[in-house]
Scaffold this motif. Structure first.
Motif, PDB file in Angstrom:
ATOM      1  N   ILE A   1       0.842  -1.204   0.000  1.00 18.14           N
ATOM      2  CA  ILE A   1       0.000   0.000   0.000  1.00 18.14           C
ATOM      3  C   ILE A   1       0.872   1.247   0.000  1.00 18.14           C
ATOM      4  N   LEU A   2       1.917   1.246   0.830  1.00 17.03           N
ATOM      5  CA  LEU A   2       2.848   2.373   0.829  1.00 17.03           C
ATOM      6  C   LEU A   2       3.508   2.523  -0.536  1.00 17.03           C
ATOM      7  N   GLU A   3       3.895   1.424  -1.120  1.00 20.65           N
ATOM      8  CA  GLU A   3       4.545   1.456  -2.433  1.00 20.65           C
ATOM      9  C   GLU A   3       3.594   2.028  -3.483  1.00 20.65           C
ATOM     10  N   ARG A   4       2.341   1.627  -3.410  1.00 22.49           N
ATOM     11  CA  ARG A   4       1.333   2.111  -4.364  1.00 22.49           C
ATOM     12  C   ARG A   4       1.141   3.624  -4.213  1.00 22.49           C
ATOM     13  N   ILE A   5       1.127   4.099  -2.978  1.00 24.61           N
ATOM     14  CA  ILE A   5       0.943   5.530  -2.726  1.00 24.61           C
ATOM     15  C   ILE A   5       2.095   6.332  -3.318  1.00 24.61           C
ATOM     16  N   ILE A   6       3.315   5.875  -3.094  1.00 24.04           N
ATOM     17  CA  ILE A   6       4.480   6.620  -3.577  1.00 24.04           C
ATOM     18  C   ILE A   6       4.485   6.695  -5.103  1.00 24.04           C
ATOM     19  N   VAL A   7       4.220   5.570  -5.760  1.00 17.36           N
ATOM     20  CA  VAL A   7       4.172   5.567  -7.227  1.00 17.36           C
ATOM     21  C   VAL A   7       3.092   6.538  -7.710  1.00 17.36           C
ATOM     22  N   ARG A   8       1.921   6.478  -7.070  1.00 17.97           N
ATOM     23  CA  ARG A   8       0.806   7.323  -7.513  1.00 17.97           C
ATOM     24  C   ARG A   8       1.110   8.803  -7.304  1.00 17.97           C
ATOM     25  N   MET A   9       1.615   9.157  -6.116  1.00 15.93           N
ATOM     26  CA  MET A   9       1.850  10.568  -5.827  1.00 15.93           C
ATOM     27  C   MET A   9       2.942  11.144  -6.730  1.00 15.93           C
ATOM     28  N   LYS A  10       3.941  10.354  -7.040  1.00 11.20           N
ATOM     29  CA  LYS A  10       4.970  10.826  -7.973  1.00 11.20           C
ATOM     30  C   LYS A  10       4.383  11.023  -9.368  1.00 11.20           C
ATOM     31  N   GLN A  11       3.477  10.145  -9.758  1.00  8.67           N
ATOM     32  CA  GLN A  11       2.830  10.300 -11.064  1.00  8.67           C
ATOM     33  C   GLN A  11       1.932  11.535 -11.098  1.00  8.67           C
ATOM     34  N   ILE A  12       1.220  11.776 -10.003  1.00  7.08           N
ATOM     35  CA  ILE A  12       0.362  12.967  -9.930  1.00  7.08           C
ATOM     36  C   ILE A  12       1.214  14.214 -10.100  1.00  7.08           C
ATOM     37  N   SER A  13       2.336  14.250  -9.384  1.00  7.09           N
ATOM     38  CA  SER A  13       3.220  15.414  -9.468  1.00  7.09           C
ATOM     39  C   SER A  13       3.685  15.639 -10.906  1.00  7.09           C
ATOM     40  N   THR A  14       4.015  14.551 -11.587  1.00 11.71           N
ATOM     41  CA  THR A  14       4.476  14.662 -12.978  1.00 11.71           C
ATOM     42  C   THR A  14       3.354  15.130 -13.901  1.00 11.71           C
ATOM     43  N   ARG A  15       2.168  14.559 -13.723  1.00 10.54           N
ATOM     44  CA  ARG A  15       1.058  14.843 -14.645  1.00 10.54           C
ATOM     45  C   ARG A  15       0.511  16.256 -14.481  1.00 10.54           C
ATOM     46  N   VAL A  16       0.447  16.755 -13.241  1.00 10.70           N
ATOM     47  CA  VAL A  16      -0.113  18.105 -13.044  1.00 10.70           C
ATOM     48  C   VAL A  16       0.973  19.171 -13.117  1.00 10.70           C
ATOM     49  N   GLY A  17       2.242  18.724 -13.174  1.00 11.96           N
ATOM     50  CA  GLY A  17       3.343  19.669 -13.331  1.00 11.96           C
ATOM     51  C   GLY A  17       3.623  20.496 -12.104  1.00 11.96           C
ATOM     52  N   LYS A  18       3.374  19.926 -10.913  1.00 13.38           N
ATOM     53  CA  LYS A  18       3.644  20.647  -9.672  1.00 13.38           C
ATOM     54  C   LYS A  18       4.586  19.830  -8.807  1.00 13.38           C
ATOM     55  N   LYS A  19       5.596  20.495  -8.274  1.00 12.04           N
ATOM     56  CA  LYS A  19       6.604  19.837  -7.456  1.00 12.04           C
ATOM     57  C   LYS A  19       5.974  19.337  -6.159  1.00 12.04           C
ATOM     58  N   MET A  20       6.215  18.069  -5.853  1.00 10.76           N
ATOM     59  CA  MET A  20       5.800  17.506  -4.576  1.00 10.76           C
ATOM     60  C   MET A  20       7.042  16.963  -3.872  1.00 10.76           C
ATOM     61  N   ARG A  21       7.265  17.439  -2.675  1.00 11.90           N
ATOM     62  CA  ARG A  21       8.431  16.993  -1.906  1.00 11.90           C
ATOM     63  C   ARG A  21       8.064  15.766  -1.073  1.00 11.90           C
ATOM     64  N   ILE A  22       8.929  14.745  -1.077  1.00 12.31           N
ATOM     65  CA  ILE A  22       8.738  13.563  -0.242  1.00 12.31           C
ATOM     66  C   ILE A  22       9.813  13.552   0.835  1.00 12.31           C
ATOM     67  N   VAL A  23       9.374  13.478   2.070  1.00 14.33           N
ATOM     68  CA  VAL A  23      10.285  13.288   3.201  1.00 14.33           C
ATOM     69  C   VAL A  23       9.919  11.960   3.845  1.00 14.33           C
ATOM     70  N   ALA A  24      10.828  10.995   3.738  1.00 14.27           N
ATOM     71  CA  ALA A  24      10.571   9.652   4.244  1.00 14.27           C
ATOM     72  C   ALA A  24      11.462   9.375   5.448  1.00 14.27           C
ATOM     73  N   LEU A  25      10.846   8.887   6.526  1.00 18.50           N
ATOM     74  CA  LEU A  25      11.559   8.535   7.750  1.00 18.50           C
ATOM     75  C   LEU A  25      11.524   7.024   7.912  1.00 18.50           C
ATOM     76  N   SER A  26      12.597   6.461   8.434  1.00 20.02           N
ATOM     77  CA  SER A  26      12.678   5.006   8.499  1.00 20.02           C
ATOM     78  C   SER A  26      13.621   4.584   9.619  1.00 20.02           C
ATOM     79  N   ALA A  27      13.486   3.324  10.028  1.00 21.40           N
ATOM     80  CA  ALA A  27      14.537   2.707  10.829  1.00 21.40           C
ATOM     81  C   ALA A  27      15.716   2.426   9.908  1.00 21.40           C
ATOM     82  N   PRO A  28      16.917   2.273  10.447  1.00 30.00           N
ATOM     83  CA  PRO A  28      18.067   1.965   9.588  1.00 30.00           C
ATOM     84  C   PRO A  28      17.865   0.642   8.837  1.00 30.00           C
ATOM     85  N   ILE A  29      18.182   0.620   7.557  1.00 27.84           N
ATOM     86  CA  ILE A  29      18.042  -0.593   6.749  1.00 27.84           C
ATOM     87  C   ILE A  29      19.276  -0.737   5.862  1.00 27.84           C
TER      88      ILE A  29
END
Length: 961
Positions: free
Chosen positions: A291-319
């Motif tokens: 679900i997280l993966e689907r959201i990221i792909v979709r939001m990046k596509q939205i940003s590309t299609r509407v031509g507006k910059k969307m910033r992603i800040v992702a927090l994680s445990a060390p991997i």
């Protein structure tokens, strides 16, 4: 042991070049024994001179699970070249079985070991910054005031990332241990967004408990400090649309945002999200990670299609593959921070101790708890000097009380009381307000506990007392680890398996979070975590918790629903679009790096395009076969009505396909119920392997109004049916876990019902639709379709209904028109109870007005007629809490346009959810005639059975040339 006594299925996936994960599925079919203790042994026999045991695991097969499949997952380390095969043996411990073990050869020749992961943690000197940035670096007094009561300097991690977070709009990936201040890093990015003048942030937490905690914290911090509108999405579409319009910081979960963002083309606010914060992105490697993966792909596509910059800040445990996932979200080398697990403000000492139970083969959970309590007490005595605080996690809330008793018993109560006489006297006075008697007794002896069964006031008292140092030890059920934010000198995990130590292991994300609560900043020089586990788990946890493992994608496990959703959204219009979509996923990035994990027959570095194409082709075929997708010729495809229903309602495509196949024009209420509770979604609620839960489900099954054919207590569908029928019958449930399951199942059932109604609506089967409407009403009110109408009223029992019948009160209208004082006295109701009933009766009032508009253009002797519905409601009247429904909800009305023969010409569901004027149009065609024609509007409440209203209107006649 006969070879037919169990069926075995073994799968192997490579995790790293030196670690394989085995999945062993055991389906026993013996009948003569209550239980069968077995030992699972994996051997490497590639060395002719000697064989090597690479794994050994004890397990108890119980008679009640005969015919059921039990899945065991365990890691196996490999050293040197990969052998051609491993040999898996199943041994038994019963002396009267003299047969050879069951042996299965596990071939490994098809396994391609993954490439060596490039672990790029930030070097130690990067964490060891020479000077910490002051909060004044924000350069804004309003921003600085947000932290005046917390700290004056940012910590090392926040200092290191400050420049990128606050001075740029770059995408950021920041991985650091639990408790290292990652939330403040997210806040710095929010302040950057606020500084730019257009505040709109979407924050996605992996689970609801984190989202709720963050909402409470930021509502105070940003709502009060910056006068920003903080909202938490509910999962109810119409409510969330309004919240999305109003909110500046939108807090939600992956499931809710995934469902809502599918409508991005119609929702301008989703297209205008300049900042997306993804918390705990390492959850992408878990069961719900797709679900997280689907959201990221979709939001990046939205940003590309509407031509507006969307910033992603992702927090994680060390991997291990932090660089991999960071680059995938768009972070650069300057904005990718993968700190080492040791980069904690308070260093952590981890102890993993094997517990050898003397009665392991009897699988007695009470004895296990007592044994682990002794080990825990001994550890605490050695490591927690001067009464330092301790958190102890146990598998379920049922284990909490027993553990409290054991801990008090082994310590003789004295060591937990650390208060002086004055403090103790004041604390005892406060304990009097506690409603739970067990908790009250435990607190008096210096021990607190938290589990799902405690009310909010009792939970808050325990949390405050622990934070204030009034109690030194707190026992917590593992499922609450995300709901409470406590820290202690020592954290103990008494076992790592759910359900009385005989079930699935805790998710590694939960274990990391629990461990992260060890060590209090600015107080402890070191934190300590003790994990008690079975012998076969120690090696696994040593690898998993001391040496990081890579995160893999789970996108391929949900591909059909994903592709269907993007077809409905218009992103995927042909085969090539689907392949292009998949190429943007994390799956595509991982596929060539660990091909065997994804059953990809290729080799490392090989082009994965062919495999992606085959995945897409298979998905398309299955969607077409199930009726979700239409072939438009060539490579073009389009969504069908069923596909749209599945996507828009967030329902599995197989469930909607089954609804479509099984529903008939003559389906009665029982038929519809059986169709609904066969849904795939209920498989997510399996029975916990606890005697107390299984016994209670059997009791519920015995009381079912509509007995189900398959009454296996371990079948998820059986459990769902039992809980739903218990809801309709208002049966009490003693197990807190089962009661929580019932609430979830009821909410899920309504969502599925909406999907079924849309399937029926598409076929315009009005009688079937009316039956489904009735199911919706009885679901909200927790009654059966043949129960008395008055039973829906608050405080009403069947005895009160009988009293009403004795005085000729059969329905709401009778109750309204009868002299109220006499009714209250005759029924023996208090003034407060009568007020509740009066308030409920007010929900019956109908606030919709209407007027008729006709098209002046005639076509073939027919004209278009629009019935305009209009309502106005106050905001505080929108959400209503019904006594037996899990949450507040909005009353909706079904509106039908009928001709003078009661034939349905049009119908629509109308929601009264906004304080503004709401217009809804029902359109139908009417024959042109000289005389007036009569029609009716029929209104049906979706939440209360028996609340209807009929209104008539006329369409004027006119002359026709």
């Amino acid at each position: 042991m006969d070879a037919v006594s169990m069926i075995l299925d073994v799968g192997v996936k490579p995790i790293t070049r030196t670690l394989l994960m085995f999945e062993l599925k055991i389906t026993p079919n013996f009948e003569e024994l209550e239980c069968l203790p077995i030992d699972v042994v994996v051997e490497d026999r590639s060395i002719i001179i000697d064989k090597k045991i690479v794994h050994s695991q004890y397990f108890m097969l119980k008679k009640q699970y005969v015919g059921e499949t039990t899945t065991l997952n365990f890691p196996v380390e490999i050293h040197g070249p990969l052998p051609k095969e491993f040999i898996l043996d199943i041994h038994n411990f019963l002396s009267y079985f003299n047969h050879e073990p069951i042996t299965v050869a596990v071939p490994l020749t098809h396994i391609v070991l993954p490439e060596e992961e490039e672990y790029h943690p930030l070097p130690a000197e990067a964490f060891d910054v020479q000077s910490l940035l002051p909060v004044a670096s924000l350069g804004n007094t309003s921003y600085e005031a947000l932290y005046q009561n917390q700290f004056k300097q940012f910590n090392k991690i926040q200092t290191h990332a400050f420049q990128v977070l606050y001075k740029s709009d770059d995408n950021v990936f920041l991985a650091a241990p639990t408790g290292s201040g990652k939330t403040t890093c997210a806040e710095i990015a929010i302040l950057r967004n606020h500084q730019k003048g257009h505040m709109r942030v979407v924050y996605i937490a992996p689970i609801r408990a984190i989202a709720q905690n963050q909402y409470r914290e930021w509502k105070t911090k940003f709502g009060g400090g910056l006068n920003s509108m903080i909202v938490e999405l509910t999962g109810e579409n119409e409510t969330d649309l309004k919240l999305l319009e109003e909110g500046q910081i939108i807090i939600t979960t992956p499931q809710i945002w995934d469902a809502l963002s599918r409508q991005w083309k119609q929702i301008i606010q989703i297209q205008q999200v300049p900042l997306l914060i993804l918390d705990d992105l390492h959850f992408i490697g878990g069961p719900e990670g797709h679900i997280l993966e689907r959201i990221i792909v979709r939001m990046k596509q939205i940003s590309t299609r509407v031509g507006k910059k969307m910033r992603i800040v992702a927090l994680s445990a060390p991997i291990t593959n932090g660089k991999d996932i960071g680059e995938w979200i768009g972070a650069t080398s300057h904005s990718l921070f993968n700190f080492s697990p040791t980069a904690r403000h308070v260093p952590l000492e981890l102890f993993i101790k094997v517990v050898e139970f003397s009665d392991l083969r009897s699988a007695n959970p009470l004895v296990r708890l007592k044994e682990m309590a002794k080990i825990t007490h001994s550890f605490i005595t050695e490591h927690a000097k001067k009464g330092k605080p301790i958190l102890v996690y146990v598998p379920t809330w049922e284990n909490v009380s027993r553990t409290v008793f054991n801990m008090i018993s082994v310590s003789q109560a004295k060591s937990w009381v650390q208060l002086n006489s004055q403090q103790h006297q004041a604390f005892e006075a406060s304990i009097c307000k506690i409603s739970n008697l067990e908790l009250k007794s435990a607190l008096a002896l210096g021990v607190g506990f938290l589990h799902e069964g405690l009310n909010t006031n009792d939970q808050e008292f325990v949390i405050r007392s622990f934070e204030a140092g009034l109690i030194k030890i707190c026992i917590i059920s593992s499922s609450m680890c995300w709901e409470v934010s406590l820290s202690a000198h020592i954290v103990v995990l008494m076992g790592t398996e759910y359900y009385d130590f005989d079930g699935p292991s805790y998710p590694i994300t939960d274990i990391l979070h629990m461990m992260g609560q060890a060590g209090r900043r600015l107080i402890d020089s070191v934190g300590k975590a003790l994990i008690l586990c079975l012998p076969n788990k120690k090696r696994y946890y040593n690898i998993l918790l001391r040496d990081l493992l890579p995160i893999e994608s789970h996108f391929h496990n949900c591909l059909n629903d994903t592709v269907n959703a993007e077809i409905v959204a218009g992103i995927v219009e042909n085969f090539k679009d689907a392949v292009d979509y998949l190429e943007k996923s994390f799956l595509c990035r991982r596929l060539p790096k660990n091909p065997s994990y994804y059953d990809f027959p290729g080799f490392i570095g090989e082009d994965a395009g062919t495999h992606l194409s085959s995945l897409v082709q298979r998905s398309m075929n299955e969607l077409m076969t199930s009726g979700m997708v239409r072939d438009e010729g060539g490579d073009n495809i389009s969504s069908s009505v069923l596909g749209r229903i599945a996507s828009n309602n967030y329902i599995n495509y197989r469930t909607i396909g089954a609804f479509s196949t099984r529903i008939t024009l003559d389906s009665n209420i029982r038929d519809l119920l059986e169709i609904l509770w066969s849904a795939t979604e209920f498989e997510a609620h399996p029975t916990r392997r606890l005697h107390v839960e299984e016994d209670e489900i059997r009791v519920l099954i015995a009381k079912e109004k509509f007995p189900h054919v398959d009454n296996r207590v371990t079948n998820p569908q059986t459990k769902a049916i039992a809980l739903l029928q218990a809801h309709f019958s208002r049966l009490p449930i003693s197990s807190m876990n089962l009661e929580a399951d019932r609430r979830e199942v009821v909410l899920l059932f309504e969502k599925l019902l909406i999907g079924l109604m849309e399937v029926i609506s598409d076929r315009r089967w009005i009688l079937s639709y009316a039956r489904a409407m009735e199911i919706n009403q009885i679901l909200i009110q927790a009654i059966w379709h043949d129960d008395p109408i008055l039973l829906q009223l608050p405080h009403f029992t069947r005895e009160l209904v009988d009293k009403c019948n004795d005085i000729n009160i059969q329905n709401f209208y009778d109750l309204k028109t009868t002299e109220r004082q006499n009714v209250r006295e005759l029924l023996g109701l208090t003034t407060s109870e009568w007020m509740d009933i009066t308030r409920f009766m007010e929900y019956n009032s109908f606030p919709i007005k209407h007027h008729v508009r006709m098209d002046e253009i005639f076509s073939r002797q027919r004209r278009t007629v629009d019935v305009i519905l209009r309502t106005k409601r106050k905001r505080n009247e929108i959400l209503i809490k019904f006594p037996h429904y899990p949450c507040k909800r909005r009353i909706k009305w079904w509106v039908f346009v009928l001709d003078d023969q009661d034939n349905v010409l049009a119908f629509k569901s109308v929601s009264l959810w906004t304080p503004n004027m709401l217009d809804v149009t029902l359109r139908f065609t009417s024959p042109v005639q000289t005389e007036s024609a009569s029609y009716n509007l029929y209104f049906v409440c979706d939440s209360i059975k028996g609340v209807t209203e009929r209104r008539s209107f006329h369409v004027k006649g006119c002359a026709v040339d």
